[in-house]
Design a protein around this motif. Structure first.
Motif, PDB file in Angstrom:
ATOM      1  N   ASN A 104       0.838  -1.191   0.000  1.00 37.56           N
ATOM      2  CA  ASN A 104       0.000   0.000   0.000  1.00 37.56           C
ATOM      3  C   ASN A 104       0.884   1.255   0.000  1.00 37.56           C
ATOM      4  O   ASN A 104       1.691   1.440   0.908  1.00 37.56           O
ATOM      5  CB  ASN A 104      -0.902  -0.039   1.243  1.00 37.56           C
ATOM      6  CG  ASN A 104      -1.869   1.110   1.292  1.00 37.56           C
ATOM      7  OD1 ASN A 104      -2.107   1.791   0.300  1.00 37.56           O
ATOM      8  ND2 ASN A 104      -2.436   1.320   2.461  1.00 37.56           N
ATOM      9  N   PRO A 119      -0.168   5.086  -0.461  1.00 36.79           N
ATOM     10  CA  PRO A 119      -1.178   6.119  -0.742  1.00 36.79           C
ATOM     11  C   PRO A 119      -0.607   7.279  -1.562  1.00 36.79           C
ATOM     12  O   PRO A 119       0.495   7.767  -1.290  1.00 36.79           O
ATOM     13  CB  PRO A 119      -1.602   6.595   0.650  1.00 36.79           C
ATOM     14  CG  PRO A 119      -1.291   5.448   1.556  1.00 36.79           C
ATOM     15  CD  PRO A 119      -0.053   4.819   0.971  1.00 36.79           C
ATOM     16  N   SER A 120      -1.364   7.710  -2.563  1.00 38.88           N
ATOM     17  CA  SER A 120      -0.894   8.762  -3.464  1.00 38.88           C
ATOM     18  C   SER A 120      -0.967  10.159  -2.849  1.00 38.88           C
ATOM     19  O   SER A 120      -0.373  11.094  -3.385  1.00 38.88           O
ATOM     20  CB  SER A 120      -1.696   8.723  -4.767  1.00 38.88           C
ATOM     21  OG  SER A 120      -3.061   8.959  -4.495  1.00 38.88           O
ATOM     22  N   ASP A 121      -1.672  10.311  -1.726  1.00 37.81           N
ATOM     23  CA  ASP A 121      -1.812  11.639  -1.120  1.00 37.81           C
ATOM     24  C   ASP A 121      -0.703  11.953  -0.122  1.00 37.81           C
ATOM     25  O   ASP A 121      -0.713  13.021   0.495  1.00 37.81           O
ATOM     26  CB  ASP A 121      -3.174  11.777  -0.443  1.00 37.81           C
ATOM     27  CG  ASP A 121      -3.370  10.778   0.681  1.00 37.81           C
ATOM     28  OD1 ASP A 121      -2.816   9.656   0.614  1.00 37.81           O
ATOM     29  OD2 ASP A 121      -4.080  11.112   1.643  1.00 37.81           O
ATOM     30  N   TRP A 165       6.768   7.986   5.743  1.00 37.11           N
ATOM     31  CA  TRP A 165       5.729   8.709   5.002  1.00 37.11           C
ATOM     32  C   TRP A 165       5.490  10.037   5.703  1.00 37.11           C
ATOM     33  O   TRP A 165       5.718  10.169   6.903  1.00 37.11           O
ATOM     34  CB  TRP A 165       4.434   7.903   4.861  1.00 37.11           C
ATOM     35  CG  TRP A 165       3.756   7.498   6.139  1.00 37.11           C
ATOM     36  CD1 TRP A 165       3.848   6.289   6.773  1.00 37.11           C
ATOM     37  CD2 TRP A 165       2.851   8.296   6.937  1.00 37.11           C
ATOM     38  NE1 TRP A 165       3.080   6.291   7.901  1.00 37.11           N
ATOM     39  CE2 TRP A 165       2.455   7.506   8.031  1.00 37.11           C
ATOM     40  CE3 TRP A 165       2.355   9.594   6.825  1.00 37.11           C
ATOM     41  CZ2 TRP A 165       1.576   7.977   9.010  1.00 37.11           C
ATOM     42  CZ3 TRP A 165       1.479  10.065   7.802  1.00 37.11           C
ATOM     43  CH2 TRP A 165       1.104   9.249   8.881  1.00 37.11           C
ATOM     44  N   ARG A 211       2.733  13.450   5.816  1.00 42.21           N
ATOM     45  CA  ARG A 211       1.485  14.104   5.427  1.00 42.21           C
ATOM     46  C   ARG A 211       1.553  15.567   5.865  1.00 42.21           C
ATOM     47  O   ARG A 211       1.758  15.850   7.047  1.00 42.21           O
ATOM     48  CB  ARG A 211       0.271  13.423   6.063  1.00 42.21           C
ATOM     49  CG  ARG A 211      -1.059  14.059   5.657  1.00 42.21           C
ATOM     50  CD  ARG A 211      -2.273  13.311   6.196  1.00 42.21           C
ATOM     51  NE  ARG A 211      -2.225  13.208   7.643  1.00 42.21           N
ATOM     52  CZ  ARG A 211      -2.281  12.050   8.323  1.00 42.21           C
ATOM     53  NH1 ARG A 211      -2.378  10.910   7.699  1.00 42.21           N
ATOM     54  NH2 ARG A 211      -2.233  12.057   9.642  1.00 42.21           N
ATOM     55  N   TYR A 216      -0.232   3.579   7.930  1.00 34.25           N
ATOM     56  CA  TYR A 216      -0.553   4.959   7.570  1.00 34.25           C
ATOM     57  C   TYR A 216      -1.517   5.619   8.548  1.00 34.25           C
ATOM     58  O   TYR A 216      -1.657   6.835   8.550  1.00 34.25           O
ATOM     59  CB  TYR A 216      -1.077   5.021   6.136  1.00 34.25           C
ATOM     60  CG  TYR A 216      -0.022   4.516   5.177  1.00 34.25           C
ATOM     61  CD1 TYR A 216       1.146   5.242   4.956  1.00 34.25           C
ATOM     62  CD2 TYR A 216      -0.160   3.301   4.522  1.00 34.25           C
ATOM     63  CE1 TYR A 216       2.139   4.767   4.110  1.00 34.25           C
ATOM     64  CE2 TYR A 216       0.823   2.826   3.675  1.00 34.25           C
ATOM     65  CZ  TYR A 216       1.969   3.576   3.473  1.00 34.25           C
ATOM     66  OH  TYR A 216       2.953   3.098   2.642  1.00 34.25           O
TER      67      TYR A 216
END
Length: 127
Positions: free
Chosen positions: A2, A4-6, A15, A17, A96
């Motif tokens: 997995n 995530p593209s965002d 990761w 955000r 995530y």
């Protein structure tokens, strides 16, 4: 796997955000938790501590290995996730959702220089 593209990603398998308030939320990728296996220990930094980009910030340990978690950007820690410390297995359940720490970056625009999902997928595929 997995990816995530965002989100944005680092070469060290974190990761990132970007949040509306200018902070960033950081965790380890699904790929990283798969490589590590069942996490048994998470050590997070103290709130208020400043780190340079690529500096060791935290440690995650599994039954197989320990791995450092690095600051994706230069900035200071504004929050840590106590759930990840008390129940490290939540990172294995959803890497995530189980963020590790939040930072106030010196330059929020630096997030744009991190890897996007496509570039991170290529990094993982090349390994």
């Amino acid at each position: 796997m997995n990816i995530p593209s965002d989100l944005k990603y680092t070469r060290n398998h974190e990761w990132v955000r970007a949040e509306a308030d200018g902070t960033i939320t950081v965790g380890i990728t699904d790929h990283a938790q798969e490589l590590l296996g069942d996490l048994v220990f998470v050590e997070l930094p103290d709130v208020g501590v400043e780190f340079s980009a690529d500096q060791e910030v935290a440690v995650v340990e599994s039954v197989k290995a320990a791995s450092d978690v690095y600051a994706p950007l230069t900035g200071s820690i504004v929050e840590v996730n106590p759930i990840a410390v008390d129940s490290p297995e939540v990172v294995n359940q959803d890497a995530y959702a189980a963020w590790l720490f939040k930072m106030q970056p010196v330059a929020a625009a630096d997030v744009d220089a991190l890897l996007d999902a496509t570039a991170y997928q290529q990094l993982v595929d090349a390994a």
